[in-house]
Design a protein around this motif. Structure first.
Motif, PDB file in Angstrom:
ATOM      1  N   MET A   1       2.490  -9.114  -4.193  1.00 18.02           N
ATOM      2  CA  MET A   1       3.288  -8.190  -3.410  1.00 18.02           C
ATOM      3  C   MET A   1       4.344  -8.998  -2.658  1.00 18.02           C
ATOM      4  O   MET A   1       4.038 -10.061  -2.129  1.00 18.02           O
ATOM      5  CB  MET A   1       2.379  -7.456  -2.429  1.00 18.02           C
ATOM      6  N   ASN A   2       5.560  -8.471  -2.598  1.00 20.20           N
ATOM      7  CA  ASN A   2       6.562  -9.243  -1.891  1.00 20.20           C
ATOM      8  C   ASN A   2       6.419  -9.049  -0.378  1.00 20.20           C
ATOM      9  O   ASN A   2       5.735  -8.128   0.092  1.00 20.20           O
ATOM     10  CB  ASN A   2       7.975  -8.977  -2.423  1.00 20.20           C
ATOM     11  N   ALA A   3       7.059  -9.919   0.362  1.00 20.80           N
ATOM     12  CA  ALA A   3       6.900  -9.955   1.815  1.00 20.80           C
ATOM     13  C   ALA A   3       7.285  -8.632   2.474  1.00 20.80           C
ATOM     14  O   ALA A   3       6.596  -8.156   3.378  1.00 20.80           O
ATOM     15  CB  ALA A   3       7.739 -11.091   2.388  1.00 20.80           C
ATOM     16  N   LEU A   4       8.364  -8.042   2.018  1.00 18.59           N
ATOM     17  CA  LEU A   4       8.828  -6.810   2.652  1.00 18.59           C
ATOM     18  C   LEU A   4       7.864  -5.655   2.393  1.00 18.59           C
ATOM     19  O   LEU A   4       7.606  -4.846   3.297  1.00 18.59           O
ATOM     20  CB  LEU A   4      10.242  -6.470   2.166  1.00 18.59           C
ATOM     21  N   GLU A   5       7.304  -5.588   1.199  1.00 19.15           N
ATOM     22  CA  GLU A   5       6.318  -4.550   0.892  1.00 19.15           C
ATOM     23  C   GLU A   5       5.063  -4.727   1.746  1.00 19.15           C
ATOM     24  O   GLU A   5       4.513  -3.757   2.271  1.00 19.15           O
ATOM     25  CB  GLU A   5       5.948  -4.583  -0.587  1.00 19.15           C
ATOM     26  N   LEU A   6       4.623  -5.958   1.887  1.00 21.52           N
ATOM     27  CA  LEU A   6       3.434  -6.242   2.688  1.00 21.52           C
ATOM     28  C   LEU A   6       3.665  -5.847   4.150  1.00 21.52           C
ATOM     29  O   LEU A   6       2.809  -5.201   4.765  1.00 21.52           O
ATOM     30  CB  LEU A   6       3.070  -7.722   2.589  1.00 21.52           C
ATOM     31  N   LEU A   7       4.817  -6.200   4.687  1.00 22.76           N
ATOM     32  CA  LEU A   7       5.114  -5.854   6.081  1.00 22.76           C
ATOM     33  C   LEU A   7       5.252  -4.349   6.252  1.00 22.76           C
ATOM     34  O   LEU A   7       4.797  -3.791   7.257  1.00 22.76           O
ATOM     35  CB  LEU A   7       6.369  -6.585   6.550  1.00 22.76           C
ATOM     36  N   LYS A   8       5.827  -3.670   5.263  1.00 19.36           N
ATOM     37  CA  LYS A   8       5.932  -2.211   5.332  1.00 19.36           C
ATOM     38  C   LYS A   8       4.548  -1.565   5.321  1.00 19.36           C
ATOM     39  O   LYS A   8       4.318  -0.569   6.014  1.00 19.36           O
ATOM     40  CB  LYS A   8       6.783  -1.667   4.187  1.00 19.36           C
ATOM     41  N   GLU A   9       3.634  -2.104   4.529  1.00 15.72           N
ATOM     42  CA  GLU A   9       2.258  -1.583   4.524  1.00 15.72           C
ATOM     43  C   GLU A   9       1.625  -1.739   5.898  1.00 15.72           C
ATOM     44  O   GLU A   9       0.941  -0.840   6.377  1.00 15.72           O
ATOM     45  CB  GLU A   9       1.414  -2.291   3.466  1.00 15.72           C
ATOM     46  N   ASP A  10       1.835  -2.886   6.519  1.00 21.74           N
ATOM     47  CA  ASP A  10       1.332  -3.094   7.879  1.00 21.74           C
ATOM     48  C   ASP A  10       1.960  -2.094   8.847  1.00 21.74           C
ATOM     49  O   ASP A  10       1.284  -1.531   9.697  1.00 21.74           O
ATOM     50  CB  ASP A  10       1.634  -4.518   8.354  1.00 21.74           C
ATOM     51  N   HIS A  11       3.264  -1.898   8.719  1.00 21.07           N
ATOM     52  CA  HIS A  11       3.948  -0.934   9.577  1.00 21.07           C
ATOM     53  C   HIS A  11       3.320   0.450   9.424  1.00 21.07           C
ATOM     54  O   HIS A  11       3.096   1.153  10.416  1.00 21.07           O
ATOM     55  CB  HIS A  11       5.434  -0.853   9.226  1.00 21.07           C
ATOM     56  N   GLN A  12       3.044   0.837   8.185  1.00 17.42           N
ATOM     57  CA  GLN A  12       2.463   2.154   7.945  1.00 17.42           C
ATOM     58  C   GLN A  12       1.065   2.253   8.546  1.00 17.42           C
ATOM     59  O   GLN A  12       0.703   3.263   9.145  1.00 17.42           O
ATOM     60  CB  GLN A  12       2.425   2.472   6.449  1.00 17.42           C
ATOM     61  N   ARG A  13       0.278   1.202   8.407  1.00 16.47           N
ATOM     62  CA  ARG A  13      -1.077   1.184   8.972  1.00 16.47           C
ATOM     63  C   ARG A  13      -1.014   1.352  10.496  1.00 16.47           C
ATOM     64  O   ARG A  13      -1.776   2.117  11.084  1.00 16.47           O
ATOM     65  CB  ARG A  13      -1.773  -0.122   8.575  1.00 16.47           C
ATOM     66  N   ILE A  14      -0.089   0.666  11.123  1.00 15.16           N
ATOM     67  CA  ILE A  14       0.071   0.759  12.580  1.00 15.16           C
ATOM     68  C   ILE A  14       0.564   2.148  12.968  1.00 15.16           C
ATOM     69  O   ILE A  14       0.049   2.761  13.916  1.00 15.16           O
ATOM     70  CB  ILE A  14       1.023  -0.356  13.081  1.00 15.16           C
ATOM     71  N   SER A  15       1.520   2.685  12.234  1.00 11.20           N
ATOM     72  CA  SER A  15       2.028   4.041  12.511  1.00 11.20           C
ATOM     73  C   SER A  15       0.913   5.072  12.359  1.00 11.20           C
ATOM     74  O   SER A  15       0.825   6.021  13.152  1.00 11.20           O
ATOM     75  CB  SER A  15       3.189   4.380  11.572  1.00 11.20           C
ATOM     76  N   ASP A  16       0.065   4.891  11.354  1.00  8.08           N
ATOM     77  CA  ASP A  16      -1.068   5.810  11.155  1.00  8.08           C
ATOM     78  C   ASP A  16      -2.031   5.756  12.339  1.00  8.08           C
ATOM     79  O   ASP A  16      -2.549   6.795  12.767  1.00  8.08           O
ATOM     80  CB  ASP A  16      -1.815   5.485   9.861  1.00  8.08           C
ATOM     81  N   LEU A  17      -2.274   4.564  12.863  1.00  9.86           N
ATOM     82  CA  LEU A  17      -3.145   4.450  14.035  1.00  9.86           C
ATOM     83  C   LEU A  17      -2.544   5.179  15.231  1.00  9.86           C
ATOM     84  O   LEU A  17      -3.248   5.879  15.968  1.00  9.86           O
ATOM     85  CB  LEU A  17      -3.404   2.980  14.382  1.00  9.86           C
ATOM     86  N   PHE A  18      -1.250   5.035  15.439  1.00  5.30           N
ATOM     87  CA  PHE A  18      -0.593   5.757  16.536  1.00  5.30           C
ATOM     88  C   PHE A  18      -0.669   7.261  16.311  1.00  5.30           C
ATOM     89  O   PHE A  18      -0.856   8.022  17.259  1.00  5.30           O
ATOM     90  CB  PHE A  18       0.856   5.306  16.704  1.00  5.30           C
ATOM     91  N   ALA A  19      -0.537   7.707  15.076  1.00  9.42           N
ATOM     92  CA  ALA A  19      -0.632   9.134  14.774  1.00  9.42           C
ATOM     93  C   ALA A  19      -2.028   9.658  15.106  1.00  9.42           C
ATOM     94  O   ALA A  19      -2.181  10.799  15.560  1.00  9.42           O
ATOM     95  CB  ALA A  19      -0.296   9.394  13.312  1.00  9.42           C
ATOM     96  N   ASP A  20      -3.042   8.822  14.908  1.00 15.74           N
ATOM     97  CA  ASP A  20      -4.416   9.209  15.245  1.00 15.74           C
ATOM     98  C   ASP A  20      -4.589   9.449  16.735  1.00 15.74           C
ATOM     99  O   ASP A  20      -5.509  10.166  17.149  1.00 15.74           O
ATOM    100  CB  ASP A  20      -5.412   8.129  14.801  1.00 15.74           C
ATOM    101  N   ALA A  21      -3.733   8.880  17.554  1.00 11.11           N
ATOM    102  CA  ALA A  21      -3.853   9.004  19.010  1.00 11.11           C
ATOM    103  C   ALA A  21      -3.762  10.462  19.461  1.00 11.11           C
ATOM    104  O   ALA A  21      -4.321  10.824  20.492  1.00 11.11           O
ATOM    105  CB  ALA A  21      -2.777   8.173  19.710  1.00 11.11           C
ATOM    106  N   LYS A  22      -3.106  11.298  18.683  1.00 11.14           N
ATOM    107  CA  LYS A  22      -2.952  12.698  19.061  1.00 11.14           C
ATOM    108  C   LYS A  22      -4.273  13.455  19.018  1.00 11.14           C
ATOM    109  O   LYS A  22      -4.445  14.448  19.715  1.00 11.14           O
ATOM    110  CB  LYS A  22      -1.927  13.368  18.155  1.00 11.14           C
ATOM    111  N   THR A  23      -5.219  12.979  18.200  1.00 11.94           N
ATOM    112  CA  THR A  23      -6.481  13.699  18.038  1.00 11.94           C
ATOM    113  C   THR A  23      -7.709  12.861  18.364  1.00 11.94           C
ATOM    114  O   THR A  23      -8.830  13.353  18.291  1.00 11.94           O
ATOM    115  CB  THR A  23      -6.618  14.217  16.590  1.00 11.94           C
ATOM    116  N   TYR A  24      -7.509  11.618  18.712  1.00 12.06           N
ATOM    117  CA  TYR A  24      -8.633  10.703  18.915  1.00 12.06           C
ATOM    118  C   TYR A  24      -9.178  10.853  20.323  1.00 12.06           C
ATOM    119  O   TYR A  24      -8.417  10.868  21.294  1.00 12.06           O
ATOM    120  CB  TYR A  24      -8.152   9.264  18.674  1.00 12.06           C
ATOM    121  N   SER A  25     -10.477  10.941  20.478  1.00  9.00           N
ATOM    122  CA  SER A  25     -11.067  11.156  21.807  1.00  9.00           C
ATOM    123  C   SER A  25     -11.274   9.860  22.584  1.00  9.00           C
ATOM    124  O   SER A  25     -11.198   9.859  23.806  1.00  9.00           O
ATOM    125  CB  SER A  25     -12.389  11.913  21.673  1.00  9.00           C
ATOM    126  N   ASP A  26     -11.527   8.770  21.906  1.00  7.91           N
ATOM    127  CA  ASP A  26     -11.786   7.500  22.588  1.00  7.91           C
ATOM    128  C   ASP A  26     -10.537   6.611  22.497  1.00  7.91           C
ATOM    129  O   ASP A  26     -10.434   5.747  21.634  1.00  7.91           O
ATOM    130  CB  ASP A  26     -13.001   6.807  21.961  1.00  7.91           C
TER     131      ASP A  26
END
Length: 143
Positions: A1-26
Motif C-alpha cells: 500500500m502506498n503511503a498516502l493510502e495508508l495515511l488516508k486509512e488512518d484518517h478514516q479510522r480516526i474520523s470513524d471514532l469521532f463519529a462514534d462519539a455521537k452515540t457512545y456512552s463512555d
C-alpha cells in the motif's frame, strides 16, 4: 500500500471514532482510543512521512503547518486527560474540529503536492516504512 493510502486509512479510522462519539456512552473510554490512534498516527507522520517530503523545497512550508497542527492537537489531548464534564465535552469538540481540519488539509492540499514530487514506487516504499513504524509503535506502546 502506498503511503498516502495508508495515511488516508488512518484518517478514516480516526474520523470513524469521532463519529462514534455521537452515540457512545463512555466518552472517556472512547477518548482513550482516539488519543492512542492520534498519537500513533502523529508519530508515523513526524518520524517517516514529514521528513521525506520536507526534502522537497516546495513542500517545506506545508510541513511546518502540519507540525504546528500536530502540536495543537497534542496540547488538546493533554488537556483532555485531566478534564471532566462540560469542560471535557467542549475540549473534545475542539479536538474533533482541529483533527478534521488537519485531515482535510492533508488530503486536499498536502497529498496532491506530495504526489507531484514523489512517484509511485517511492510512495509504495514510503508506505512500507510507515507500516513498519506503526507496528513498532504498537509494540512499544502496547496499542
Amino acid at each position: 500500500m502506498n503511503a498516502l493510502e495508508l495515511l488516508k486509512e488512518d484518517h478514516q479510522r480516526i474520523s470513524d471514532l469521532f463519529a462514534d462519539a455521537k452515540t457512545y456512552s463512555d466518552m472517556k473510554r472512547l477518548f482513550d482510543s482516539i488519543k492512542n490512534q492520534l498519537e500513533m498516527h502523529a508519530h508515523m507522520e513526524e518520524t517517516v512521512f514529514y521528513p521525506e517530503y520536507q526534502k522537497h523545497e516546495a513542500l517545506k512550508s506545508l510541513v511546518q503547518d502540519a507540525k504546528a497542527q500536530h502540536a495543537l492537537i497534542k496540547e488538546l489531548l493533554q488537556d483532555l486527560t485531566s478534564q471532566d464534564g462540560p469542560e471535557f465535552e467542549n475540549s473534545f469538540q475542539t479536538l474533533m474540529a482541529e483533527v478534521q481540519l488537519h485531515i482535510t488539509e492533508e488530503e486536499n492540499e498536502i497529498f496532491p503536492q506530495v504526489r507531484s514530487v514523489i512517484d509511485g514506487p517511492d510512495l509504495s516504499e514510503l508506505g512500507e516504512e510507515l507500516e513498519t513504524d506503526k507496528l513498532e509503535y504498537q509494540l512499544v506502546h502496547g496499542t
